[in-house]
Design a protein around this motif. Structure first.
Motif, short mmCIF file in Angstrom:
data_model
loop_
_atom_site.label_atom_id
_atom_site.label_comp_id
_atom_site.label_asym_id
_atom_site.label_seq_id
_atom_site.Cartn_x
_atom_site.Cartn_y
_atom_site.Cartn_z
N LYS A 1 0.99 -1.18 0.22
CA LYS A 1 0.40 0.24 -0.05
C LYS A 1 1.20 1.19 0.32
O LYS A 1 0.73 2.16 -0.91
N GLN A 2 1.84 1.06 0.35
CA GLN A 2 2.85 2.39 0.66
C GLN A 2 4.09 2.44 -0.58
O GLN A 2 3.81 3.52 -1.03
N GLN A 3 4.08 1.50 -1.82
CA GLN A 3 4.73 1.89 -2.76
C GLN A 3 3.77 2.04 -3.88
O GLN A 3 3.75 2.87 -4.72
N TRP A 4 2.75 1.57 -4.03
CA TRP A 4 1.77 1.74 -5.05
C TRP A 4 0.41 2.22 -4.40
O TRP A 4 -0.72 1.29 -4.00
N PRO A 5 -0.18 3.11 -3.65
CA PRO A 5 -0.74 3.68 -2.95
C PRO A 5 -2.22 4.14 -4.32
O PRO A 5 -3.66 4.32 -3.41
#
Length: 467
Positions: free
Chosen positions: A342-346
């Protein structure tokens, strides 16, 4: 039948101070999670550990390990929030707690050890569950065709595959505070089979069929094999009593109506007292019943065989318990991967969106990334379990190498950093002495585990094991 599908990612939901869904855990759910993690099928091997150590060293080992894990678990509890233990920022994972309190790259080492150990435990649980199912078939077969019949050998693989299918469905439970019901059921099952084992052992003793026991170790001279077994026994006791690798995740499920560290300390105390009583009852009664010939597990095919219907019930309890324990141990793995994604591909719909699916009157929330990645994880774990049926020896090695850093080193070092203890003070020397003792124990147990692994590699063939 699926009646409707709708995207609900933007629905208004209650959230906590860190923006995550409102936590609902209590001291009782936390206690259930801990009991599910520590009172596993390994409790049935503790009589064997007692037989290797004898009454004096065995009982002292249980009491010392329980006291130490209670102390260090309470130290870890105060690291959930930083810098203040009550009002500071939440650390939702063990890695976050280490990073917040120790800084540098220590959290990476913590993560490697923690998640490798948890993955190994999932493989070990898959193997143990299949062994329990095979034990039911073997005991029924022995009852019909006689003990030791060559026809009573069965492959574990079909049962590992069946377990994998069930775990794929259970793995879709989103997070810790959604699996409280599963932990409660698993805890009840663990009490069930533990007390069946204790009851059968006591019945054997009361009937006058107990075997000879010893105050220190077992009969005979201290041979190299006996020393290896004593080290493995110490490792079994220390690893069985440890749950540090999931402690922060359990604490992160607690609601904030009271300070989380106070609630978690109460859960630690309740769970560890319960654990210690059951461990001692099972270990002492099993050793008194079987003596020096105590098998590796008192309820598997090498242990009690009558009454066969009661042994079957106990093994069913083991299977149900391990289904729940598998999910409790895997939740931290699921959580860290999904958080990083989720942090990488929000902005990814595949990762971020939650879909509400109605099946009759049942409503389910499905996330596509969660569905795919958790399914792949369970499949890989199942294949590895089938390829390495001797993995319990590898698990012993993983447990030995993980117990000290996760259960002792990091809690102690974080406490020292948090309290700003000066070197060479009385408390600092005491904590570092504790650190050093358990580091040496971990090294010794790891050596014994490697010795056992070497023996197993000569015996088993991948995918070909029959119990």
């Amino acid at each position: 039948m699926v009646e409707s599908v709708s995207i609900t990612a933007n629905e208004d939901i209650l959230v906590d101070d860190d923006g995550k869904p409102k936590r609902t855990g209590t001291v009782w759910t936390a206690t259930a999670h801990i009991i599910t993690a520590v009172i596993g099928a390994g409790v049935l091997s503790l009589p064997w550990a007692m037989a290797q150590l004898g009454w004096i060293i065995g009982i002292l080992s249980f009491l010392i390990c329980s006291s130490v894990i209670l102390y260090t678990s309470n130290l870890l509890t105060d690291c959930y929030r930083s810098p203040d233990s009550v009002t500071g920022q939440r650390n939702s994972t063990y890695m976050e707690a280490v990073k917040a309190n120790l800084g540098g790259r220590m959290h990476l080492i913590c993560g490697i050890v923690q998640y490798t150990n948890l993955t190994g435990a999932a493989i070990g649980y898959t193997i143990t569950t299949s062994i329990s199912i095979v034990a039911i078939r073997k005991i029924n077969c022995f009852h019909k065709k006689g003990v030791g019949s060559d026809e009573c050998r069965f492959s574990n693989n079909p049962y590992m595959i069946g377990l994998g299918i069930v775990e794929i469905f259970l793995s879709q439970i989103p997070h810790f505070h959604k699996i409280s019901w599963l932990s409660i059921i698993a805890s009840i099952m663990s009490f069930g089979y533990a007390f069946i084992g204790i009851g059968l052992s006591l019945a054997t003793i009361i009937q006058g069929k107990g075997r000879s026991t010893y105050l220190i170790a077992s009969k005979g001279q201290f041979t190299p094999d006996k020393i290896w077994n004593m080290l493995v026994a110490l490792g079994n006791i220390t690893v069985a009593s440890s749950y540090s690798q999931i402690a922060i995740d359990i604490q992160d499920s607690l609601k904030s109506s009271r300070a989380e560290n106070a609630v978690m300390k109460m859960a630690n105390k309740m769970a560890i007292v319960t654990m210690t009583v059951i461990f001692l009852l099972c270990a002492c009664s099993g050793y008194a019943a079987f003596g020096s010939d105590t098998p590796g597990s008192i309820l598997m095919s090498s242990g009690f065989k009558e009454p066969f219907w009661l042994i079957n019930i106990a093994n069913v309890f083991i299977v149900i318990h391990l289904l729940g324990a598998y999910q409790v141990l895997c939740q931290p793995i699921y959580g860290v991967v999904e958080t990083l994604a989720k942090q990488q591909w929000p902005n990814s719909t595949f990762i971020m969106e939650e879909f509400s699916v109605s099946i009759g009157k049942v409503k389910l929330n499905i996330n596509l990334f969660r569905l795919v990645w958790r399914t792949v994880f369970v499949v890989v774990v199942t294949i590895l379990a089938m390829a390495m049926p001797f993995f319990n020896e590898i698990l012993a090695l993983l447990g030995a190498t993980a117990y000290w850093p996760l259960g002792i080193y990091f809690p102690v070092e974080m406490f020292i950093a948090k309290q700003k203890l000066k070197k060479r003070t009385f408390q600092w020397i005491g904590l570092q002495t504790l650190n050093a003792i358990f580091m040496l124990l971990a090294i010794a147990v790891a050596c014994a585990a490697i010795h056992g692994l070497n023996e197993s590699l000569r015996k088993y063939k991948p995918f070909m094991y029959k119990g």
